[in-house]
Design a protein around this motif. Sequence first.
Motif, mmCIF file in Angstrom:
data_model
loop_
_atom_site.group_PDB
_atom_site.id
_atom_site.type_symbol
_atom_site.label_atom_id
_atom_site.label_comp_id
_atom_site.label_asym_id
_atom_site.label_seq_id
_atom_site.Cartn_x
_atom_site.Cartn_y
_atom_site.Cartn_z
ATOM 1 N N LEU A 188 -17.489 -26.599 8.207
ATOM 2 C CA LEU A 188 -16.457 -27.433 7.588
ATOM 3 C C LEU A 188 -15.133 -27.382 8.340
ATOM 4 N N ASP A 189 -14.729 -28.520 8.866
ATOM 5 C CA ASP A 189 -13.404 -28.606 9.476
ATOM 6 C C ASP A 189 -12.593 -29.668 8.741
ATOM 7 N N ILE A 190 -11.318 -29.679 9.002
ATOM 8 C CA ILE A 190 -10.416 -30.620 8.340
ATOM 9 C C ILE A 190 -9.788 -31.505 9.399
ATOM 10 N N ASP A 191 -10.202 -32.776 9.403
ATOM 11 C CA ASP A 191 -9.660 -33.733 10.370
ATOM 12 C C ASP A 191 -8.793 -34.805 9.726
ATOM 13 N N THR A 192 -9.031 -35.063 8.433
ATOM 14 C CA THR A 192 -8.284 -36.120 7.736
ATOM 15 C C THR A 192 -7.828 -35.602 6.368
ATOM 16 N N ARG A 193 -6.959 -36.358 5.731
ATOM 17 C CA ARG A 193 -6.509 -35.983 4.378
ATOM 18 C C ARG A 193 -7.682 -35.989 3.402
ATOM 19 N N SER A 194 -8.634 -36.910 3.588
ATOM 20 C CA SER A 194 -9.781 -36.922 2.676
ATOM 21 C C SER A 194 -10.645 -35.675 2.875
ATOM 22 N N ASP A 195 -10.743 -35.170 4.113
ATOM 23 C CA ASP A 195 -11.437 -33.893 4.341
ATOM 24 C C ASP A 195 -10.772 -32.779 3.557
ATOM 25 N N LEU A 196 -9.447 -32.758 3.605
ATOM 26 C CA LEU A 196 -8.695 -31.718 2.898
ATOM 27 C C LEU A 196 -8.911 -31.848 1.391
ATOM 28 N N GLN A 197 -8.828 -33.057 0.888
ATOM 29 C CA GLN A 197 -9.014 -33.261 -0.554
ATOM 30 C C GLN A 197 -10.429 -32.881 -0.982
ATOM 31 N N ARG A 198 -11.404 -33.162 -0.147
ATOM 32 C CA ARG A 198 -12.786 -32.815 -0.450
ATOM 33 C C ARG A 198 -12.973 -31.304 -0.496
ATOM 34 N N THR A 199 -12.326 -30.594 0.420
ATOM 35 C CA THR A 199 -12.478 -29.132 0.451
ATOM 36 C C THR A 199 -11.758 -28.481 -0.710
ATOM 37 N N VAL A 200 -10.650 -29.042 -1.158
ATOM 38 C CA VAL A 200 -9.945 -28.497 -2.318
ATOM 39 C C VAL A 200 -10.833 -28.596 -3.550
ATOM 40 N N ALA A 201 -11.674 -29.629 -3.588
ATOM 41 C CA ALA A 201 -12.564 -29.835 -4.736
ATOM 42 C C ALA A 201 -13.765 -28.898 -4.726
ATOM 43 N N LEU A 202 -14.018 -28.230 -3.602
ATOM 44 C CA LEU A 202 -15.183 -27.326 -3.509
ATOM 45 C C LEU A 202 -15.060 -26.134 -4.422
#
Length: 188
Positions: A174-188
């Motif tokens: 899991l890496d963070i490239d976009t804001r949606s990646d970040l939002q998705r990981t916060v939801a994990l």
Amino acid sequence: MRIAILVMAAGFSRRFKASGGEHKLLASLNGRPVLQHTLDHAVATGLDVFVVTRPEDRAIHTLIPAGRAVICRSAGIGDSIAAGVKATANYDGWLITLGDMPFIAVESLLAVADALHHAPLVRAQVEGKPGHPVGFQRAFYSALAALTGDSGARGVLNSAPCRAVALSDKGCLLDIDTRSDLQRTVAL
């Protein structure tokens, strides 16, 4: 065997900025910058940790432990890896990981480091997928130090047999490239 962890943090964060954010490594994840999570896990291994970063990224510099910044005018991941390896030339091996991968567990970093004692080239693997970190013994110093531009270590990885370190840690993928990646990981 002395192993250094090299955290790549010299990118421009273009995709994250284009998606409406600041620099991804400074974006808040559970109240702390993404890079801080990555560094906390790396430092917790007890191995020496170095961070390759750009000279103008002063906010990132403040997160790096004293004396552990490798300043690089990187044109891509190849330049960053080469700078990190050259700055730590006295080590016997390197674990290379990315600053935008804040979920790699301490145990995963240690497992790959341990495997590096027994094989010259190792890589985390989760559910059959290659991930990070990637480990290189000293035999690969010249090849890593010669990398340039946006070509990473894939050619080096393909130049010799690589031992897969089977892990269950999805943080290795899991890496963070976009804001949606970040939002998705916060939801994990």
